[in-house]
Design a protein around this motif. Structure first.
Motif, PDB file in Angstrom:
ATOM      1  N   LYS A   1       0.824  -1.205   0.000  1.00 56.25           N
ATOM      2  CA  LYS A   1       0.000   0.000   0.000  1.00 56.25           C
ATOM      3  C   LYS A   1       0.858   1.254   0.000  1.00 56.25           C
ATOM      4  N   ASN A   2       0.401   2.254  -0.727  1.00 60.38           N
ATOM      5  CA  ASN A   2       1.024   3.572  -0.726  1.00 60.38           C
ATOM      6  C   ASN A   2       0.165   4.468   0.153  1.00 60.38           C
TER       7      ASN A   2
ATOM      8  N   ASP B   1      -1.259  -1.022  -4.011  1.00 60.56           N
ATOM      9  CA  ASP B   1      -0.372  -1.316  -5.132  1.00 60.56           C
ATOM     10  C   ASP B   1      -0.573  -2.744  -5.613  1.00 60.56           C
TER      11      ASP B   1
ATOM     12  N   ASP C   1       7.802   2.524  -4.632  1.00 64.64           N
ATOM     13  CA  ASP C   1       6.480   2.321  -5.218  1.00 64.64           C
ATOM     14  C   ASP C   1       5.390   2.277  -4.144  1.00 64.64           C
ATOM     15  N   TYR C   2       5.724   1.781  -2.986  1.00 64.80           N
ATOM     16  CA  TYR C   2       4.797   1.692  -1.857  1.00 64.80           C
ATOM     17  C   TYR C   2       5.612   1.820  -0.582  1.00 64.80           C
TER      18      TYR C   2
END
Length: 515
Positions: free
Chosen positions: A371-372, A379, A402-403
């Motif tokens: 998760k972001n 994600d 990215d997360y």
């Protein structure tokens, strides 16, 4: 002077039986037995008493009787309750759950009985639906042999919602009970978690618009403790949310009507219902989906598979959260058909390996939610494969870039674990050494989304192992390329996949869409 009818008159209109008159009128007196508690161990020893009552209001489908002694409800409250039941609850719920039972008294009305009681606010007693002789012979208690919803007089202000809940119990009993001791000497009713699921769902259906989206739910059972065993009922909101989730994802009213009449109990009843409706998922599959949704509640990711429509709430609490690595082994336990959510965070890019070890003789499922938190977006959701002794690992890539949050959802799916017992597990996390995160930043994957072939190009001259997994973590492709390669995905189902490339130059994971 009002005439008291000794039995209900029934006429046939268009082939349907319609009650013309009530047996009782305002001001009539009647004696009931208090609840038998044959289905509620905490009050098994409570003595029964005879309740002398008077009819405060007679309606088309219900009566409101109040105990003569003790607190009294106002006439306006009785009038409003009858109006709500007759004009809203009766047709709305019987059309979905089935008809009101009428076993003994020849009266199609139900009795809403207010009595002086301090142990609960509302109660449906299945003992009242059985013959007095059977109840006395089996449990040493008595039956009024009438369709009754009991309400504590002290709770009269919430009576409408209480009656909605208990009405769900009564109609469920009509569809799914086994009262004959010769056939089933010990199991006279559905397992509590399913039964209470039906009654709590009835209450929200009758008092809310369940097709309205994103209604705040301030009573989410996992706010403080998600480790609550679903199959050993202990939390009303938990079973409400499970019934709602299954309603939204597995057939809507077809799920409700099929399950409510299914004579199997508990997990077998749910699995039989899913099978009858043509779903390939097992109960454990649906449970796993629900557990992820209780954290993610995402209406976008994977077509909303892990989201609620009606309710909206904050994610369930994490049992622990870790931000420093390496993390030495952490020991923990989880209840059967419950879950723990363990968080890992990082503000800098790194690769960590999470290792999980579950009790070897039990059954687990473990999912990884990436998760972001900056935009509250999911994600990826990836299943962690476990071996025969419940050992599994997950290697993060893109962590901190990215997360920034990894959540490991640990769930036990072992129905042989007795109530109040748990299964043990442990986990650890190490920062992967010797692997340069994002070395494959120039990895080329084309096209994405793709329909038939994926073209890959990786830097360097070394051999690179390439795998492709679906969102359940199942391996769909495993091969080796040197510099470039092609993966044929024409036989794969449409959906989301994860491409992983591991070689001497580094590692990389990329999300692929097949359509």
């Amino acid at each position: 002077m009002k005439t008291k009818l000794l039995f209900a008159l029934i006429v046939l209109i268009g082939g349907m039986q319609v009650p013309c008159f009530s047996q009782f009128n305002d001001g009539d007196s009647l004696t009931f037995w208090s609840p038998s508690y044959i289905d509620w161990p905490p009050l098994w020893g409570a003595p029964q008493r005879e309740i002398k009552t008077v009819c405060k209001k007679a309606g088309n489908h219900c009566y409101v009787f109040t105990e003569i002694i003790g607190p009294q409800i106002l006439q306006t409250d009785a009038d409003n309750l009858v109006q709500t039941f007759d004009n809203q609850y009766y047709q709305a719920l019987t059309s979905k759950y089935g008809p009101i039972p009428d076993v003994f008294d020849g009266d199609s009305n139900i009795f809403i009985v207010f009595l002086d009681e301090n142990n609960w606010c509302g109660y449906f007693d299945p003992g009242q639906q059985m013959s007095d002789s059977m109840v006395f012979a089996t449990w040493g208690k008595h039956s009024s042999e009438r369709e009754i919803i009991f309400v504590a007089s002290q709770c009269y202000q919430g009576a409408a919602e209480i009656v909605a809940h208990e009405f769900g119990h009564l109609l469920h009993w009509q569809q799914d009970h086994s009262p004959e001791p010769a056939v089933n000497p010990t199991h006279y009713w559905e397992e509590a978690w399913v039964d209470e699921g039906f009654s709590t769902f009835a209450a929200i259906y009758l008092t809310e618009n369940i097709f309205q989206h994103n209604v705040p739910d301030a009573y989410s059972f996992f706010t403080n403790d998600p480790d609550i065993p679903l199959i050993y009922f202990s939390n009303y909101n938990q079973v409400k949310l499970f019934m709602l989730f299954m309603f939204e994802h597995y057939g809507n009213w077809n799920y409700i009507s099929t399950l409510i009449s299914n004579q199997l109990n508990g997990i077998p009843g749910v699995e039989s219902t899913l099978n009858t409706l043509g779903y390939s998922q097992s109960f454990d599959d649906a449970f796993e989906q629900w557990i992820i949704a209780n954290y993610a509640d995402d209406s976008v990711y994977d077509g909303g598979k892990y989201g609620y429509l009606h309710y909206n709430f904050a994610p369930c609490s994490l049992s622990d959260i870790h931000s420093t690595f390496p993390l030495s082994t952490v020991q923990s336990t989880v209840n059967p058909y419950a879950a723990d959510y363990i968080g890992f965070t990082s503000s800098t890019s790194k690769t960590i390996t999470i290792a999980f070890n579950g009790q070897p003789d039990s059954k687990f499922r473990v999912d990884i939610i990436l998760k972001n938190t900056s935009n509250d977006a999911i994600d990826s959701i990836i299943s962690m494969p476990l071996d025969s002794v419940n050992h599994g690992t997950f290697v993060t890539t893109g962590f901190g870039s990215d997360y920034d949050r990894v959540v490991m959802a640990v769930m036990n799916i072992d129905s042989t674990i007795h109530e109040n017992n748990t299964a043990s597990y442990s986990y650890s996390a190490t920062e992967t050494s010797g692997v340069k995160e994002n070395t494959f930043a120039v990895l080329e994957v084309f096209p994405n989304p793709a329909t038939d072939l994926l073209y890959l190009t990786v830097p360097g001259n070394g051999m690179t192992n390439v795998t492709l997994q679906d969102i359940q973590g199942r391996l769909q492709y495993n091969g080796v390329i040197c510099g470039s390669g092609i993966i044929d995905i024409r036989n794969l189902a449409d959906g989301i996949y994860f491409l992983k490339a591991n070689g001497i130059e580094g590692c990389f994971t990329k999300k692929i869409m097949k359509y």
